[in-house]
Design an enzyme around this catalytic site. Structure first.
Site, PDB file in Angstrom:
ATOM      1  N   ASN A 152      76.894  19.847  92.000  1.00  0.00           N
ATOM      2  CA  ASN A 152      76.763  20.654  90.784  1.00  0.00           C
ATOM      3  C   ASN A 152      76.015  21.423  91.364  1.00  0.00           C
ATOM      4  OD1 ASN A 152      75.798  17.883  90.814  1.00  0.00           O
ATOM      5  ND2 ASN A 152      74.899  18.687  88.825  1.00  0.00           N
ATOM      6  N   ILE A 153      75.706  22.454  90.807  1.00  0.00           N
ATOM      7  CA  ILE A 153      75.004  23.515  91.097  1.00  0.00           C
ATOM      8  C   ILE A 153      74.360  24.238  89.963  1.00  0.00           C
ATOM      9  CG2 ILE A 153      73.873  25.832  92.493  1.00  0.00           C
ATOM     10  CD1 ILE A 153      76.032  24.862  94.614  1.00  0.00           C
ATOM     11  N   GLU A 154      72.796  24.376  90.019  1.00  0.00           N
ATOM     12  CA  GLU A 154      72.220  24.534  88.278  1.00  0.00           C
ATOM     13  C   GLU A 154      71.458  26.122  88.603  1.00  0.00           C
ATOM     14  OE1 GLU A 154      71.899  20.703  86.082  1.00  0.00           O
ATOM     15  OE2 GLU A 154      70.573  21.725  86.521  1.00  0.00           O
ATOM     16  N   CYS A 210      84.715  17.505  83.548  1.00  0.00           N
ATOM     17  CA  CYS A 210      85.043  18.292  82.866  1.00  0.00           C
ATOM     18  C   CYS A 210      86.106  19.538  82.507  1.00  0.00           C
ATOM     19  CB  CYS A 210      83.484  19.803  82.439  1.00  0.00           C
ATOM     20  SG  CYS A 210      83.839  21.555  83.281  1.00  0.00           S
ATOM     21  N   GLU A 261      83.026  19.539  90.859  1.00  0.00           N
ATOM     22  CA  GLU A 261      84.739  20.445  91.528  1.00  0.00           C
ATOM     23  C   GLU A 261      85.118  21.523  91.466  1.00  0.00           C
ATOM     24  OE1 GLU A 261      84.649  17.252  88.240  1.00  0.00           O
ATOM     25  OE2 GLU A 261      83.456  18.955  88.723  1.00  0.00           O
ATOM     26  N   CYS A 308      86.933  21.528  84.941  1.00  0.00           N
ATOM     27  CA  CYS A 308      87.489  22.001  85.997  1.00  0.00           C
ATOM     28  C   CYS A 308      88.349  20.911  85.555  1.00  0.00           C
ATOM     29  CB  CYS A 308      86.600  20.853  86.374  1.00  0.00           C
ATOM     30  SG  CYS A 308      84.937  21.449  86.608  1.00  0.00           S
TER      31      CYS A 308
END
Length: 130
Positions: free
Chosen positions: A41-43, A85, A54, A88
């Site tokens: 994940n990349i915020e 989620c 994903e 995804c």
């Protein structure tokens, strides 16, 4: 065989960029021909404009030439048995089949395996849009 997917997902999780949520997630998927694609994940500061592990794995998969996805593994640092989620789940379903295995992991390995049909029983199908 899912052990290597778990390891790829865990290694991806270590590269997560999650300075705001502090909730690193990693995902890995395997294609029918045995290739493995992973992502984290990349915020970004403008929530919710970041993306999930994903989604990152799927981007690598598409850029790598795609193929039929046969297995997926997901792991989170702070939550055992994390599932993708809703968004995804639909993204994965675009490239997987109802029988594609989804491995839910804890910090030591796979703890439960479901199918895409079980996790997204009534997902949208691309053929309905034609």
């Amino acid at each position: 065989m899912a052990d290597d997917l778990f390891k790829a997902a865990r290694e991806a999780m270590a590269k997560a960029y999650a300075p705001y949520s502090k909730f690193p997630v990693g995902a890995a998927l395997r294609t029918e021909d045995g290739r493995v694609f992973s992502g984290a994940n990349i915020e970004v500061a403008s929530f919710p404009e970041g993306w999930c592990a994903e989604t990152t794995a799927l981007a690598h998969y598409v850029m790598g030439g795609g193929g039929r996805i046969t297995e997926i593994a997901v792991v989170a640092e702070k939550m055992d048995r994390i599932t993708p989620c809703g968004g995804c789940r639909q993204r994965l379903a675009e490239f997987a089949t109802a029988d594609t295995k989804l491995h839910l992991c804890d910090q030591t390995g796979v703890v439960e395996t479901l199918t895409m049909a079980e996790i997204l029983p009534l997902g949208f199908a691309g053929d309905t849009l034609k």
